[in-house]
Every structure is written in structure tokens, then in C-alpha cells.
Design an enzyme around this catalytic site. Sequence first.
Site, mmCIF file in Angstrom:
data_model
loop_
_atom_site.group_PDB
_atom_site.id
_atom_site.type_symbol
_atom_site.label_atom_id
_atom_site.label_comp_id
_atom_site.label_asym_id
_atom_site.label_seq_id
_atom_site.Cartn_x
_atom_site.Cartn_y
_atom_site.Cartn_z
ATOM 1 N N SER A 282 -0.907 -1.208 11.236
ATOM 2 C CA SER A 282 -1.039 0.205 10.966
ATOM 3 C C SER A 282 -2.279 0.853 11.485
ATOM 4 C CB SER A 282 -0.976 0.551 9.415
ATOM 5 O OG SER A 282 -0.797 1.921 9.432
ATOM 6 N N HIS A 283 -3.129 1.508 10.696
ATOM 7 C CA HIS A 283 -4.214 2.147 11.079
ATOM 8 C C HIS A 283 -5.612 1.289 11.027
ATOM 9 C CE1 HIS A 283 -3.542 2.109 6.899
ATOM 10 N NE2 HIS A 283 -4.974 2.074 6.719
ATOM 11 N N LYS B 17 5.573 -6.476 9.415
ATOM 12 C CA LYS B 17 6.420 -5.759 8.213
ATOM 13 C C LYS B 17 7.855 -5.924 8.498
ATOM 14 C CE LYS B 17 4.789 -1.448 9.514
ATOM 15 N NZ LYS B 17 4.633 0.053 9.302
ATOM 16 N N ASP C 54 0.577 2.803 14.476
ATOM 17 C CA ASP C 54 2.049 2.454 14.499
ATOM 18 C C ASP C 54 2.749 3.891 14.357
ATOM 19 O OD1 ASP C 54 1.267 2.772 11.884
ATOM 20 O OD2 ASP C 54 3.026 1.572 11.142
ATOM 21 N N LYS D 239 7.501 7.163 6.750
ATOM 22 C CA LYS D 239 6.814 8.337 7.208
ATOM 23 C C LYS D 239 6.543 8.487 8.411
ATOM 24 C CE LYS D 239 2.421 5.668 6.186
ATOM 25 N NZ LYS D 239 2.313 4.876 5.303
ATOM 26 N N ASP E 78 3.125 6.408 11.973
ATOM 27 C CA ASP E 78 3.765 6.908 10.935
ATOM 28 C C ASP E 78 2.716 7.852 10.158
ATOM 29 O OD1 ASP E 78 1.963 4.913 10.101
ATOM 30 O OD2 ASP E 78 3.327 3.776 8.748
ATOM 31 N N ARG E 79 1.442 8.054 10.393
ATOM 32 C CA ARG E 79 0.728 8.800 9.780
ATOM 33 C C ARG E 79 0.422 9.956 10.522
ATOM 34 N NH1 ARG E 79 -3.982 5.844 6.338
ATOM 35 N NH2 ARG E 79 -2.520 4.449 5.272
ATOM 36 N N THR F 75 0.882 -3.410 0.176
ATOM 37 C CA THR F 75 1.622 -2.224 0.206
ATOM 38 C C THR F 75 2.807 -2.146 1.290
ATOM 39 O OG1 THR F 75 -0.609 -1.532 -0.441
ATOM 40 C CG2 THR F 75 1.147 0.210 -0.134
ATOM 41 N N ARG G 103 -10.143 2.643 -4.267
ATOM 42 C CA ARG G 103 -9.875 4.010 -4.122
ATOM 43 C C ARG G 103 -9.762 4.979 -5.004
ATOM 44 N NH1 ARG G 103 -8.387 2.820 1.143
ATOM 45 N NH2 ARG G 103 -6.652 1.624 1.630
ATOM 46 N N ASP H 188 -1.661 7.629 13.714
ATOM 47 C CA ASP H 188 -2.233 6.247 13.638
ATOM 48 C C ASP H 188 -1.693 5.285 14.616
ATOM 49 O OD1 ASP H 188 -0.008 5.759 12.296
ATOM 50 O OD2 ASP H 188 -0.690 4.402 11.026
ATOM 51 N N ARG I 164 -0.634 -8.286 6.047
ATOM 52 C CA ARG I 164 -1.746 -7.877 6.932
ATOM 53 C C ARG I 164 -2.984 -8.798 6.769
ATOM 54 N NH1 ARG I 164 -2.874 -1.475 6.771
ATOM 55 N NH2 ARG I 164 -0.530 -1.220 6.811
ATOM 56 N N GLU J 20 -0.748 11.134 0.020
ATOM 57 C CA GLU J 20 -2.215 11.652 0.283
ATOM 58 C C GLU J 20 -2.857 11.166 1.559
ATOM 59 O OE1 GLU J 20 -4.724 9.502 -0.005
ATOM 60 O OE2 GLU J 20 -3.267 8.009 -0.754
ATOM 61 N N SER J 21 -2.344 9.603 1.843
ATOM 62 C CA SER J 21 -2.951 8.836 2.884
ATOM 63 C C SER J 21 -2.374 9.509 4.177
ATOM 64 C CB SER J 21 -2.760 7.512 2.746
ATOM 65 O OG SER J 21 -1.313 7.357 2.287
#
Length: 543
Positions: A113-114, A126, A279, A376, A281-282, A18, A496, A277, A22, A364-365
Site C-alpha cells: 500500500s502506502h 494481499k 496501490d 476503497k 485505494d487511498r 489489517t 494511533r 497512494d 506486510r 479516516e485513513s
Amino acid sequence: MPAVTHPTQPIEGQKPGTSGLRKKTQVFIGKHYLQNFVQSIFDAIGGARGKTFVLGGDGRYFNDRAAQLILKMAAANGAARVIVGQGTLLSTPAASHLIRQRGAEGGIILSASHNPGGPTADFGVKYNIANGGPAPEALTEAIHSRTRAITQYHISDGPNVDLSVPGKTALEGMQIEVVDPVAEYAVLMESLFDFDAIRALVAGGFRMRFDAMHAVTGPYAQEILERRLGMAPGTVIHGTPQTDFGGLHPDPNPTWASTLMAEMMAPESPDFGAASDGDGDRNMVLGRGIYVSPSDSLAVLAANAHLAPAYRAGLKGVARSMPTSTAVDRVAKDLGIDCYETPTGWKFFGNLLDAGRVTICGEESFGTGSDHVREKDGLWAVLLWLNILAVRGEGVDKILAAHWARYGRTYYSRHDFEAIPTEDAHQMMSELHADLPTLPGTEVEGLRIAEAEDFAYTDPVDGSVSRGQGVRILFEGGARIVLRLSGTGTEGATLRLYLERFEPDPAHHGLDPQEALAPVIRAAHELAAIRHHIGRDQPNVIT
Ligand code: G1P
Ligand code: ZN
């Protein structure tokens, strides 16, 4: 110090998910693993010769060594210039901004990321393209096929480069510019929001807590919230990036940001709370005693964005990922603008943003962002909330209640079942797929199924089609369940399960989401036979 060409062999499973590739950190450290992937990126974009790249990461373990290796590979592949964040730090949105601002060919972001970081945790890479956004599917496919055919990579045997101070240096004729990771991003934020209004709010006694989760946003939040907006020192907690994120998951949700949750739910809490998070972006947003679900946050931001200078002229349109709740759709309808529904993953917003069809997007994440970058952006969302709070002069609770009263409340939750055996997960999904045509018209747990499908998306800009993006079951009356397997997990599979129900009546807006969703949850378990397939009926993370 000549460029050396090393023979190598393809390695199984270098398929970007996604958001990038990773894996466990030790896998990346393993022989030729990172080298193969980086060379495959350069090969897939038609070579690095003469090109400019941006490089940075979230500060996790192995960032420093990976950065040196990538610089040497870029030099040996003939790149003209690499712009690197000081200390190898660059948040994902800041990297996106730098790529755009400097007209770079692309950027390599070192982050999972997270996901937790450290020698026994996760690492990731990425690749972002010239518009500043994640590589689109055609490119990730090309990178993947290259990883399966690769026979050699190029690397300089020059010395390591000092990335600890800003300035310019060179490696085999390739320019290296080390930049302050925060400066240009902070200027961008000042250009979007009404910092005077937020400063006035702060001067009036407004208190905030920002949890940087020992990850990359610490320095960004300290500079912007404490120094430029005048919030008290200590507003930002866990503000120094650590290679293992203090041993925690740098994931801003009620489970992992529990320190912040506890403070915001206690009496005398600050007025506003937020977390970001690994990196950057969240984001998660909280008011006094109240949690804002990301889907609601997206809807509130869309409805109030015109209160911030950058969005004063209104929004061109909005977009959300398919599993994100339909709350923002109702705002778009009211505003008379288009609302696009895309597959999961920020890369699908890129074309819509580039084409000027949408201004704000979200998932939603805990992901929200706008056309200011192509990722984001956690701090952006926090600053837009602050701008709205400053202009409206009301608390988060009042704003949310007024939003629900006007548009109705969309109860929403996501249940994650992590680290389940991959085969069981696929078996469950394939049985569910097979059942889909028979479902419409049937009733489960008192809910009648209206539609059941495997979500496919045709990009309205370039016509590309993405299939298999999750099973979506719609019930009469607006309830909905979505099931999909994660593309970012590194252990087994993660199921999920996304649950949603619309409630127009304000008399019923005060329920606990899990209670409000109980029949929808039961229906999902029955339809997918979750316990039968994976031997569990309790998720391990609920957001
Ligand atoms: C997860 C989220 C998705 C997000 C991605 C990258 O992907 O669900 O919305 O875009 O992380 O942050 P998943 O693990 O579900 O494939
Ligand atoms: Zn992230």
C-alpha cells in the site's frame, strides 16, 4: 517442465494484518518466505485446481519476480487461468473490479500500500476473495494457521512469462491472460459518473492537479483525467510508477504529499487537488487553500452522492470504521438511512456491501469507496468530488463551509507515534484496558467521561464477532478519543491516537483543528500516560 514439490518448513510470523501480509522486502525475498505464504493461501481456500485468479500489484520493487513465482505456483497447483495486469500493474480497486467482472475465485495483489518500496523498504501480499474484497478474518486466520503447518509447496520449473504485452499465453496448461490494467476500470468509472458534466467544467477553465506519487495510479489518472476528461497534459504529476516510488512514502496525506500541499496552499493554485497512494485505494482531496479531512470528505460525498448518475436513487446506507469521525453519522441521520460502525480495515465493509445494506463507506485513513467494487478506491473518490463540483458549480471551500453550517463541524485529527518499542506499546494498552471500568464519571482536562470501552463488533450479516478493535473513550458533549495499535506497520509498533470534537456553532467553525482539539489531546495523553510509556509526547505524523 514438470511441477516440482519442494519440502519446506513453517516460518514464524506470517500473520496477515489489517490488509494482508506486510514485511520488509528482504524478508519476502528470503528463503521460501513468499512461497510458503502463497501455498498457504492456495491450501486455505481448498486448493487452486481449476480456479481462475487475478494477479497484479503496485509496481514496487520485487513485484516482477514475485509475479513470476506466483504464476509458476498457480500452474503447479493446477489453476485454470490467471489474469495478470500488464507489467504486473493493477491498482487494488482495479483488481477488485477484475475479480468481480471475470467471476474469479480471488486475486493476489502485490503491494504494501502506502509503505515505501525498494530493496530496503517494504513488500506485501494481499489475498482478495470472489466478491473482490479483502479476505475476511476467518480466512486470514486459516491462511495463518496453514503457514504454521506447511511442509511443502508446488512450483513449476517452466520459463518466465512475458508480462510486458497484453495477450494470451500458457504455462503447464494454465492459461495466462495479460490485460491492460486501466481499460476496464476506466469503463467502470465512465458508467458511474457524469463525464460530460466534468468535461464541461474543464472546458470552462477549471484546473486540477493530481499527484500519483510515482505509484500505480499514474497511468489510471493520465487515461481518465487527461485523455477522457480533457484536462491539460501535466495535470498528473509523478505519473510514472517507480519501483521505489521515487524514494518517498506513497501516502497521500499532508506530510507525504507535501509537493501537492504546497501548490494547493499557494496563491493561484489549481481549483482542485488530489493524490493517491501506492496501490491506488487511498485518496487525499484539497481545494484552493483548503485541506479536506478524510472524515469530512466521506460526509460530503454521502450528502452529495445523488448528484452523480450511479447514486441518483439515493444511498442504501453508509458505513465508517469506528475511529473515523462521526460527521457522516449526521448526514445519514438527515437522509434517514442506516450508518454502520465497523472495526478498522476495509474487509469489515464487505458483508454490508454484499448484503445491500450500504452504498458508500469510508475510513479516516484516506479511504473512501462504494459498492462498485469491494475495496476503497482513490480515483473513484476524486471523480465523485469532480462530479459534485461540476454539478454544484461551487469551489471545495464553499461546499465544505455549507456542509458545516448545515450539519455542524466535527473537528478531527489522528496522531501517529511510529516505530515505538512493541513491548512499551502493549504495556501502555494493557494498563489503559485495565483502567477502563473506572473511567466513566471521572473528569480529565475539564472533560467528563461518559463511556470507556474496548471496541468489539458483531457483524450484522454473519454474526461473527471481532474483539479488541481499539479503546474508545467518549466524553459528555460529543468529544471522543480512540487509541489502537496499527496492524500494518513493519517496524516496532505504531500507536494511533484519534481525536474528535463536535462544534455545532458556525461562529466557531474557522479554528485550526489542533487548536480546537487541544483539551482532547491533553486528556488523551493524561489518560494513556503516553509519555510515561513510550518516552514521547509528540507524534511524528499528524493527519
Ligand atoms: C491502516 C489504516 C486503516 C486501513 C489500513 C489499510 O491500518 O489505519 O484504516 O484500513 O491501513 O489501508 P493500521 O495501520 O491502522 O492497522
Ligand atoms: Zn493502499
